[in-house]
Enzyme design. Sequence first.
Site, PDB file in Angstrom:
ATOM      1  N   GLY A   1     -13.432  64.483  69.849  1.00 35.72           N
ATOM      2  CA  GLY A   1     -12.340  63.644  70.366  1.00 35.72           C
ATOM      3  C   GLY A   1     -11.697  62.847  69.244  1.00 35.72           C
TER       4      GLY A   1
ATOM      5  N   ALA B   1      -8.949  63.513  67.603  1.00 36.32           N
ATOM      6  CA  ALA B   1      -7.509  63.707  67.393  1.00 36.32           C
ATOM      7  C   ALA B   1      -6.720  62.420  67.607  1.00 36.32           C
ATOM      8  CB  ALA B   1      -6.995  64.792  68.344  1.00 36.32           C
TER       9      ALA B   1
ATOM     10  N   ALA C   1      -9.490  56.755  64.958  1.00 32.76           N
ATOM     11  CA  ALA C   1      -9.801  55.578  64.123  1.00 32.76           C
ATOM     12  C   ALA C   1     -11.138  55.773  63.400  1.00 32.76           C
ATOM     13  CB  ALA C   1      -9.842  54.323  64.993  1.00 32.76           C
TER      14      ALA C   1
ATOM     15  N   CYS D   1     -11.255  72.667  69.763  1.00 34.57           N
ATOM     16  CA  CYS D   1     -12.420  73.067  70.583  1.00 34.57           C
ATOM     17  C   CYS D   1     -12.511  72.214  71.841  1.00 34.57           C
ATOM     18  CB  CYS D   1     -13.677  72.889  69.722  1.00 34.57           C
ATOM     19  SG  CYS D   1     -15.218  72.785  70.619  1.00 34.57           S
TER      20      CYS D   1
ATOM     21  N   ASN E   1     -17.857  61.543  70.776  1.00 37.69           N
ATOM     22  CA  ASN E   1     -16.911  60.503  71.192  1.00 37.69           C
ATOM     23  C   ASN E   1     -15.966  60.950  72.303  1.00 37.69           C
ATOM     24  OD1 ASN E   1     -14.987  58.086  70.608  1.00 37.69           O
ATOM     25  ND2 ASN E   1     -13.705  59.895  70.264  1.00 37.69           N
TER      26      ASN E   1
ATOM     27  N   SER F   1     -19.633  52.863  76.633  1.00 39.76           N
ATOM     28  CA  SER F   1     -18.620  51.892  77.057  1.00 39.76           C
ATOM     29  C   SER F   1     -19.332  50.671  77.615  1.00 39.76           C
ATOM     30  CB  SER F   1     -17.738  52.508  78.137  1.00 39.76           C
ATOM     31  OG  SER F   1     -17.029  51.499  78.826  1.00 39.76           O
TER      32      SER F   1
ATOM     33  N   TYR G   1     -17.437  57.119  86.123  1.00 37.11           N
ATOM     34  CA  TYR G   1     -17.286  56.944  84.675  1.00 37.11           C
ATOM     35  C   TYR G   1     -18.418  56.051  84.150  1.00 37.11           C
ATOM     36  CZ  TYR G   1     -15.201  55.281  80.289  1.00 37.11           C
ATOM     37  OH  TYR G   1     -14.992  54.956  78.979  1.00 37.11           O
TER      38      TYR G   1
ATOM     39  N   ALA H   1     -21.297  55.574  85.415  1.00 38.36           N
ATOM     40  CA  ALA H   1     -22.587  56.300  85.463  1.00 38.36           C
ATOM     41  C   ALA H   1     -22.745  57.181  84.234  1.00 38.36           C
ATOM     42  CB  ALA H   1     -22.658  57.133  86.727  1.00 38.36           C
TER      43      ALA H   1
ATOM     44  N   LYS I   1     -21.415  56.760  81.345  1.00 40.24           N
ATOM     45  CA  LYS I   1     -21.595  55.940  80.139  1.00 40.24           C
ATOM     46  C   LYS I   1     -22.983  55.288  80.131  1.00 40.24           C
ATOM     47  CE  LYS I   1     -17.751  56.934  78.232  1.00 40.24           C
ATOM     48  NZ  LYS I   1     -17.716  57.699  76.980  1.00 40.24           N
TER      49      LYS I   1
HETATM   50  N1  LIG Z   1     -10.195  53.072  75.552  1.00 38.78           N
HETATM   51  C1  LIG Z   1     -11.120  52.308  76.088  1.00 38.78           C
HETATM   52  O1  LIG Z   1     -10.839  51.240  76.643  1.00 38.78           O
HETATM   53  C2  LIG Z   1     -12.520  52.715  75.995  1.00 38.78           C
HETATM   54  C3  LIG Z   1     -13.492  51.778  76.255  1.00 38.78           C
HETATM   55  C4  LIG Z   1     -14.813  52.138  76.194  1.00 38.78           C
HETATM   56  C5  LIG Z   1     -15.155  53.413  75.838  1.00 38.78           C
HETATM   57  N2  LIG Z   1     -14.196  54.329  75.575  1.00 38.78           N
HETATM   58  C6  LIG Z   1     -14.648  55.672  75.191  1.00 38.78           C
HETATM   59  O2  LIG Z   1     -14.184  56.013  73.906  1.00 38.78           O
HETATM   60  C7  LIG Z   1     -14.044  57.420  73.797  1.00 38.78           C
HETATM   61  C8  LIG Z   1     -12.688  57.741  73.246  1.00 38.78           C
HETATM   62  O3  LIG Z   1     -11.757  57.309  74.181  1.00 38.78           O
HETATM   63  P1  LIG Z   1     -10.289  56.921  73.799  1.00 38.78           P
HETATM   64  O4  LIG Z   1      -9.999  55.656  74.443  1.00 38.78           O
HETATM   65  O5  LIG Z   1     -10.066  57.055  72.378  1.00 38.78           O
HETATM   66  O6  LIG Z   1      -9.524  58.042  74.609  1.00 38.78           O
HETATM   67  P2  LIG Z   1      -8.354  58.982  74.184  1.00 38.78           P
HETATM   68  O7  LIG Z   1      -7.879  59.630  75.410  1.00 38.78           O
HETATM   69  O8  LIG Z   1      -7.371  58.252  73.386  1.00 38.78           O
HETATM   70  O9  LIG Z   1      -9.049  60.040  73.254  1.00 38.78           O
HETATM   71  C9  LIG Z   1      -9.939  60.967  73.755  1.00 38.78           C
HETATM   72  C10 LIG Z   1      -9.899  62.208  72.889  1.00 38.78           C
HETATM   73  O10 LIG Z   1     -10.838  63.114  73.387  1.00 38.78           O
HETATM   74  C11 LIG Z   1     -10.232  64.388  73.439  1.00 38.78           C
HETATM   75  N3  LIG Z   1     -10.829  65.209  74.462  1.00 38.78           N
HETATM   76  C12 LIG Z   1     -10.784  65.008  75.799  1.00 38.78           C
HETATM   77  N4  LIG Z   1     -11.423  66.012  76.407  1.00 38.78           N
HETATM   78  C13 LIG Z   1     -11.881  66.844  75.461  1.00 38.78           C
HETATM   79  C14 LIG Z   1     -12.609  68.039  75.487  1.00 38.78           C
HETATM   80  N5  LIG Z   1     -12.997  68.607  76.628  1.00 38.78           N
HETATM   81  N6  LIG Z   1     -12.909  68.634  74.328  1.00 38.78           N
HETATM   82  C15 LIG Z   1     -12.506  68.093  73.164  1.00 38.78           C
HETATM   83  N7  LIG Z   1     -11.804  66.961  73.086  1.00 38.78           N
HETATM   84  C16 LIG Z   1     -11.499  66.348  74.211  1.00 38.78           C
HETATM   85  C17 LIG Z   1      -8.800  64.114  73.747  1.00 38.78           C
HETATM   86  O11 LIG Z   1      -7.980  65.209  73.397  1.00 38.78           O
HETATM   87  C18 LIG Z   1      -8.554  62.905  72.906  1.00 38.78           C
HETATM   88  O12 LIG Z   1      -8.150  63.253  71.634  1.00 38.78           O
HETATM   89  C19 LIG Z   1     -14.296  57.944  75.174  1.00 38.78           C
HETATM   90  O13 LIG Z   1     -15.615  58.434  75.254  1.00 38.78           O
HETATM   91  C20 LIG Z   1     -14.160  56.763  76.073  1.00 38.78           C
HETATM   92  O14 LIG Z   1     -14.893  56.855  77.241  1.00 38.78           O
HETATM   93  C21 LIG Z   1     -12.895  54.000  75.630  1.00 38.78           C
HETATM   94  C1  LIG Z   2     -10.565  47.817  82.768  1.00 41.76           C
HETATM   95  C2  LIG Z   2     -11.186  48.280  83.988  1.00 41.76           C
HETATM   96  C3  LIG Z   2     -12.200  49.312  83.756  1.00 41.76           C
HETATM   97  O1  LIG Z   2     -12.867  49.642  84.903  1.00 41.76           O
HETATM   98  C4  LIG Z   2     -11.506  50.482  83.159  1.00 41.76           C
HETATM   99  C5  LIG Z   2     -12.069  51.330  82.402  1.00 41.76           C
HETATM  100  C6  LIG Z   2     -11.317  52.306  81.738  1.00 41.76           C
HETATM  101  C7  LIG Z   2     -11.462  52.732  80.571  1.00 41.76           C
HETATM  102  C8  LIG Z   2     -12.489  52.741  79.511  1.00 41.76           C
HETATM  103  C9  LIG Z   2     -13.656  51.919  79.682  1.00 41.76           C
HETATM  104  O2  LIG Z   2     -14.683  52.379  78.906  1.00 41.76           O
HETATM  105  C10 LIG Z   2     -13.280  50.534  79.428  1.00 41.76           C
HETATM  106  C11 LIG Z   2     -13.895  49.595  80.031  1.00 41.76           C
HETATM  107  C12 LIG Z   2     -13.415  48.288  79.947  1.00 41.76           C
HETATM  108  C13 LIG Z   2     -13.910  47.365  80.692  1.00 41.76           C
HETATM  109  C14 LIG Z   2     -13.433  46.045  80.697  1.00 41.76           C
HETATM  110  C15 LIG Z   2     -13.880  45.128  81.481  1.00 41.76           C
HETATM  111  C16 LIG Z   2     -14.995  45.351  82.474  1.00 41.76           C
HETATM  112  O3  LIG Z   2     -15.787  44.238  82.512  1.00 41.76           O
HETATM  113  C17 LIG Z   2     -14.443  45.810  83.799  1.00 41.76           C
HETATM  114  C18 LIG Z   2     -14.509  44.828  84.909  1.00 41.76           C
HETATM  115  C19 LIG Z   2     -14.275  45.380  86.286  1.00 41.76           C
HETATM  116  C20 LIG Z   2     -12.969  46.022  86.502  1.00 41.76           C
HETATM  117  O4  LIG Z   2     -11.958  45.314  86.598  1.00 41.76           O
HETATM  118  O5  LIG Z   2     -12.932  47.236  86.625  1.00 41.76           O
END
Ligand SMILES: NC(=O)c1ccc[n+]([C@@H]2O[C@H](COP(=O)([O-])OP(=O)(O)OC[C@H]3O[C@@H](n4cnc5c(N)ncnc54)[C@H](O)[C@@H]3O)[C@@H](O)[C@H]2O)c1
Ligand SMILES: CC[C@@H](O)/C=C/C=C\C[C@@H](O)/C=C/C=C/C=C\[C@@H](O)CCCC(=O)O
Length: 717
Positions: free
Chosen positions: A13, A15, A21, A63, A91, A135, A147, A149, A151
């Site tokens: 992930g 790209a 980053a 991939c 990731n 997360s 989601y 679950a 994580k």
């Molecule tokens: N953005 C947030 O708030 C946040 C918070 C906590 C955790 N995360 C986690 O961080 C990670 C990255 O998320 P992000 O926010 O950068 O998302 P994003 O959507 O910006 O990036 C995800 C990347 O994964 C790639 N991807 C998705 N499915 C794929 C697959 N089947 N095979 C290969 N690549 C694939 C996508 O093409 C993309 O480039 C995730 O695991 C996400 O759950 C994000």
């Molecule tokens: C921001 C709401 C959360 O449920 C969305 C998640 C979506 C994306 C990525 C994830 O990993 C990020 C989580 C961020 C959470 C931020 C705050 C939490 O304490 C959520 C609180 C409950 C809620 O409003 O959903």
Amino acid sequence: MYDIPGKVALVTGGAKGIGRAYCVALVQHGAKVIIVDKDSENGKATEKHSNDNKPGSSLFICCDVTSSAALNACFDGAMKHFGKLDIVINNAGRVDETEEGWRSTVELNLVAVIQGCRLAIAYLKAGGVIINTSSIAASRESTFPIYSATKGGVTALSKSLGAPRQFRVTQIRVMAIQPGYTPTTLAGERLKELVWIQTDTPEDNLKNRLSSYPSQTTESVAECMIEALKEGESGSVWTVDGGRWQNEKSVASTSAHRSYFSQSILMSGKCSIKNDTSSRRNFHLTSDSEQSDDGQNSKPHGAFPNQDFEECNQDPNYSPVPNSIDCSSAENSDESAVSDVSENEGQKRKKPKKQRKVVKKRKLGAIEDFPNSVPLVLQETGETNIHQVLRQTETEETPETENADIQQIRDRSRWRKRNLQHWEVNVERRKRSDCLPYTIKKKDQPGKAPKPIVCDRCRFKCTSKITETQRGELCSCYWSLFDFKRQKGFILTRVKSCVPERRRSRTGEGRERSDSKQYFFMVDGEDVRVCQAFFLKTLCISNVVVFNAFKSKDGFGCYVGEDLRGKHEPSNKTKPQEIAFVKQHIDNFNLSFFNPKKDRCQTCVSFENASLEEKEKLKAEFDNNQRRKEDCNAAKSQDKARAAEKLNFISVTFDLQSVLQIPSSDVSKMTFPDFFDLKVLADLLIKNRTKDENKEKVNWLKVKSFRFRKDNPGRME
Ligand SMILES: NC(=O)c1ccc[n+]([C@@H]2O[C@H](COP(=O)([O-])OP(=O)(O)OC[C@H]3O[C@@H](n4cnc5c(N)ncnc54)[C@H](O)[C@@H]3O)[C@@H](O)[C@H]2O)c1
Ligand SMILES: CC[C@@H](O)/C=C/C=C\C[C@@H](O)/C=C/C=C/C=C\[C@@H](O)CCCC(=O)O
């Protein structure tokens, strides 16, 4: 501290978003990256960006990581392109809890991460690192339960895979990063369409909530990842929210860290664990957070001094600038460590009721018993030996939360009482793992130590690359693993099997070789190739140990065999089917053992079984025998009657067939070796009856080989 320059990292992930980053930060720190993503447009752009800054620093592989085969091919591609792999970052992730999408979410966020870890364990060498993006939703209430679950699974996976017992075998650090809300495509506008249960009201909708959460850039998450990479302990979980990060470490991981450092720091020659107090200070620093009450590492290297995470979030002046572990700056480190420890001790004193002492009856005999809570040993002894740690756990603190009933049952149960640690064999095994002289199978053995070897003439120049002290440490590191499987794991991570340059020897003699083995030791954080003799003599093992390790290796390079030492049957033991066959054969003879009737002697039996002609000859003897029998019976009746009349007369009659259990035979001669004395038996009977052994005078009759003296009825008076 882990050196990033020159390392090769695979980022799924990568790209865009957080993964991108990560890639950018890794390249900035001198690593090379393989960007694995299904989004080829953004993937190529990230590759170009990195290569423009540092030519040849990155490679994009398109991939879908949910395909195990495709992911496997990426690992192969990475190895082919860069020749090695040091870091794997799982990731790629998504949020989609709709009817059509939730299974793919589980497949990508959890299943693919597990598969990524499995491949990483197979491809990475000792000293490698796995980082999984989880997360904060793993441990908090969130709008996306499925989601969350997945994580939660990723965090648990990373903690367990990175725990000491795993780390000792893999020598690969595993950590989780838990980012909070980070505006990326994933956490963008589409979120509200991807929920499972719509809970929003006009007043409380997701968009409003998101704007109220602390936000952060993807670069902040990458900064946290770099810090984890450099300093993180195996099994630790790094939370980064609102641009600030905190390292929550599993308490047990400390010993794994010690073991890791015992090889990497020691080998670097920067400090000696056994002699140099400065190194202890650093270990003390690493371990001090273990003593914190809540089990959280309040940033061991000073990033969150005297503050908890919530407070840091509020602090506008807070700056997450970490101090690094550096043996030369031990003075400062020591101070902060001491203050932390005393503070934590103070907290403990304030809450005495929350802790109670439990003397663990079950002592620890094997490394499997390694407890979660490990007292600090290193600061006192400067040694990394697991068994010293184990011994210290005999008395340890157990939280009161443990169910009292369960505790009571445990105390009562039998297995708690067995003291495995004191079993002689375990005591000797422990001595062996401590490299002390030991005794196994009544044979005294010297303590394990590297065998002398001079390797100047071998092409690897082993002796010039690894000192005798380092050899000693490697040997004790191997033996202190104690457990058979862990030792095999140690070998499998250090010995590689490859296609031989030549299948036959130069002379063409001998068998064709199926593989050739390369031997490595980790020195100074790097793998150093050594020759076979040097490897075996350093670990004080034979080639069979390596051979057996490879015999039971699975596709992922893990040892899956069993410790069969002392448990296997002797090779010449008769097989059960052979025994059954012989039994059946004997049954066919239709034989049975002769059960004589009461009062029947051999003369009677022989006479009865004889032919008419023989009976003629035996008749006189048989009649004589019958008369004697009748006389005996008459005498017995007489004695019985007399005993009934006279109180001072006792009659004792023995059924000699029952008393004297000796086989008799017509054809072979069986006799008692000496006089058979019935005194003891009769004495008992008389005593029971008279209660006074002097009352009666008994004349004892000794019977010699009475079976052959048929005239003697065994009667006594
Ligand atoms: N953005 C947030 O708030 C946040 C918070 C906590 C955790 N995360 C986690 O961080 C990670 C990255 O998320 P992000 O926010 O950068 O998302 P994003 O959507 O910006 O990036 C995800 C990347 O994964 C790639 N991807 C998705 N499915 C794929 C697959 N089947 N095979 C290969 N690549 C694939 C996508 O093409 C993309 O480039 C995730 O695991 C996400 O759950 C994000
Ligand atoms: C921001 C709401 C959360 O449920 C969305 C998640 C979506 C994306 C990525 C994830 O990993 C990020 C989580 C961020 C959470 C931020 C705050 C939490 O304490 C959520 C609180 C409950 C809620 O409003 O959903």
